[in-house]
Enzyme design. Structure first.
Site, PDB file in Angstrom:
ATOM      1  N   HIS A  37       0.858  -1.192   0.000  1.00  0.00           N
ATOM      2  CA  HIS A  37       0.000   0.000   0.000  1.00  0.00           C
ATOM      3  C   HIS A  37       0.892   1.239   0.000  1.00  0.00           C
ATOM      4  O   HIS A  37       2.097   1.147   0.213  1.00  0.00           O
ATOM      5  CB  HIS A  37      -0.910   0.018   1.238  1.00  0.00           C
ATOM      6  CG  HIS A  37      -0.132   0.148   2.514  1.00  0.00           C
ATOM      7  ND1 HIS A  37       0.422  -0.941   3.176  1.00  0.00           N
ATOM      8  CD2 HIS A  37       0.242   1.239   3.231  1.00  0.00           C
ATOM      9  CE1 HIS A  37       1.090  -0.524   4.238  1.00  0.00           C
ATOM     10  NE2 HIS A  37       1.003   0.801   4.302  1.00  0.00           N
ATOM     11  N   HIS A 120       5.492   6.030  -1.087  1.00  0.00           N
ATOM     12  CA  HIS A 120       6.283   4.851  -1.431  1.00  0.00           C
ATOM     13  C   HIS A 120       5.508   3.601  -1.051  1.00  0.00           C
ATOM     14  O   HIS A 120       4.526   3.672  -0.305  1.00  0.00           O
ATOM     15  CB  HIS A 120       7.626   4.872  -0.678  1.00  0.00           C
ATOM     16  CG  HIS A 120       7.470   4.754   0.805  1.00  0.00           C
ATOM     17  ND1 HIS A 120       7.151   5.844   1.604  1.00  0.00           N
ATOM     18  CD2 HIS A 120       7.535   3.681   1.637  1.00  0.00           C
ATOM     19  CE1 HIS A 120       7.052   5.448   2.861  1.00  0.00           C
ATOM     20  NE2 HIS A 120       7.267   4.133   2.909  1.00  0.00           N
TER      21      HIS A 120
END
Length: 198
Positions: A37, A120
């Protein structure tokens, strides 16, 4: 209460591309594919009333869907690397969404996040990886990228007490709306020529 955070999900095709980056780094604990995620805002441990208020406010966010792609990889912790990640394309809509969530959290009374938002996807947590091994791992995979994908929603995830890296539970889903056409339907008055200012 579990730890809460808002995030963007990674679609299956992109997650499969990320999974090909697993391996080849001693001391890495790889994140399970289903737990990939992009964290938008870490909220932390809050009481039930605060959690309900957060959900209520997040539910009012009205923002368009947007395109993202994952590109490049890197690590956090230069002298003592502690994680390896895949980067995310710079998308103004994602930053606008993250900024609105941050403002909502602060209005509710949560401390501002001290870390700058660096989108990220964490690929692995590093326990005892040597800097040389991390550099070698990254150097062979620097040209990584995925096909663009549409982000149609963001989610509120929870994590139970664990070492980090999942399992995460989806507590709430917040849809984004389809982007409006560049040329919305205009009434007749909008089609009249503009009056000259000369």
């Amino acid at each position: 209460m579990p730890r809460l955070f808002t995030a963007l999900e990674i679609p299956r095709n992109a997650a499969m591309s990320l999974s090909l980056l697993r391996g080849g780094l001693p001391g890495a604990r790889w994140i399970d594919v289903e737990n990939y995620h992009i964290t938008l805002r870490f909220i932390g441990d809050v009481d039930g009333r605060t959690a309900d208020e957060i959900v209520d406010r997040l539910d009012r966010i009205d923002r368009p869907e947007f395109q993202l792609r994952l590109e490049g990889i890197g690590s956090f912790g230069s002298k003592k690397p502690h994680s390896v990640w895949a980067g995310v394309s710079q998308t103004p809509d994602m930053y606008a969404l993250q900024g609105e969530i941050e403002r909502i959290c602060q209005r509710i009374g949560l401390q501002s996040d001290p870390r700058k938002f660096t989108p990220h996807v964490t690929l692995a947590r590093l326990k005892s990886s040597r800097v040389d091994d991390v550099v070698h791992y990254l150097s062979g995979r620097g040209n990584f990228y995925t096909q663009p994908f549409t982000v149609g929603r963001f989610v509120l995830l929870s994590s139970r007490e664990s070492v980090g890296g999942g399992p995460y539970l989806t507590e709430e889903i917040f849809p984004l709306h389809e982007p409006h056409s560049a040329f919305p339907a205009l009434g007749n008055s909008a089609l009249q020529p503009a009056k000259s200012m000369v």
